[in-house]
Design an enzyme around this catalytic site. Structure first.
Site, mmCIF file in Angstrom:
data_model
loop_
_atom_site.group_PDB
_atom_site.id
_atom_site.type_symbol
_atom_site.label_atom_id
_atom_site.label_comp_id
_atom_site.label_asym_id
_atom_site.label_seq_id
_atom_site.Cartn_x
_atom_site.Cartn_y
_atom_site.Cartn_z
ATOM 1 C CE LYS A 180 -3.657 2.465 0.071
ATOM 2 N NZ LYS A 180 -4.314 2.822 1.258
ATOM 3 C CE LYS A 249 -0.299 6.805 6.966
ATOM 4 N NZ LYS A 249 -1.432 6.713 7.546
#
Length: 308
Positions: A180, A249
């Protein structure tokens, strides 16, 4: 899965974290007829889900004791650790045989740490972050990248099939979160470079829509140019979804992974700095496509159809 197994599963699902993605996943499970336990720190959100038929919990420990299939969809790895392993976390109530499906975009090492701790309680865990955005979460067509042992993945698959159409078992525990982060690194990079190229094209006197048509007919096309630019940037919509802060992030997670194994990050480091610059400029809460606005500020041009 036989009818008895299906009946048992329908009574045992819980979702922790009811934000953009977790909330939509919980709603889909409710719409499909499942009895869903829910937990979130936002009490108003819990009331909303109670009105939709979900069973809200005031404590994580109680939810963990009642439900044996628990999905966590949370902002970051630190929160996942606290929610699962904290002094009043899920693990204080979890029974042997419970399956934790961790769907946060998290850090592989933290995922492995949590899985090791849970295994001592005979609690199973897979990491299963998703890609596809809020629309695909609503209609159950997400791509889900899964890490974990084969037996646990197979046990969780009936749940995953309810919310995704592409279920890809990419490796051991933590591999889903690795995949991911890397997927989002590529997304962040293609969106940034497409923004830079179109801003430059406009400054050189080329119509933004015409240039985008060229890119989408050639080798430069990507999900950014084919979907995000028409729907969000050229339209000037920037409809809130996955935020710039979350993308920054995730890029940081990918760069940190690269540093940990001494893998090159020439391009990735530049992309990380650009996204952080955009967040620091006050756009962290905007949709991630607003990185184009940061590029526009620097280029002193607006990426929109029509020659300047």
């Amino acid at each position: 899965m036989n009818r008895l197994q299906e009946k048992i599963m329908k009574k045992n699902i819980a979702v922790v974290g009811l934000g953009n993605m977790g909330g939509r996943i919980a709603k889909r499970l409710l719409q499909l007829g499942h009895e869903v336990g829910v937990y979130d720190t936002n009490k108003e959100v819990l009331k909303t889900f109670e009105s939709l038929g979900a069973k809200p919990y005031e404590t994580l420990a109680l939810l963990g004791a009642v439900h044996n299939i628990i999905l966590t969809v949370l902002p970051n790895a630190d929160i996942v650790r606290q929610v699962v392993l904290g002094t009043e976390g899920l693990s204080t109530g979890m029974r042997p045989g419970t399956v934790l499906i961790e769907m946060t975009t998290s850090i592989p090492e933290v995922t492995q740490e949590i899985a090791a701790a849970l295994s001592r309680q005979d609690v199973m865990m897979i990491d299963a972050p998703v890609s596809g955005g809020v629309q695909k979460a609503e209609n159950g067509t997400l791509t889900i990248m899964v890490g974990g042992n084969e037996q646990t993945v197979e046990r969780a698959k009936p749940i995953l099939d309810l919310i995704g159409t592409q279920i890809i078992h990419v490796g051991r525990i933590g591999a889903g979160h690795t995949a991911k982060a890397l997927n989002n690194l590529i997304t962040a990079t293609t969106l940034a470079i497409t923004s830079e190229a179109l801003a430059l094209g406009v400054k050189m006197g080329v119509d933004a829509q015409k240039l985008l048509d060229v890119v989408n007919s050639g080798s430069g096309r990507s999900a950014a140019s084919e979907t995000k630019f028409p729907q969000q940037v050229l339209s000037r919509a920037f409809k809130p979804g996955f935020s710039m802060a979350l993308m920054a992030k995730d890029v940081g997670i990918a760069v940190d992974m690269a540093h940990s194994v001494n893998s090159p990050v020439w391009v990735s480091s530049a992309v990380q700095k650009l996204w952080q610059y955009g967040v620091d400029g006050g756009r962290g809460d905007m949709d991630h496509t607003a990185i184009a606005l940061t590029i526009e500020d620097m280029a002193e041009i607006e990426i929109k159809p029509g020659l300047i």
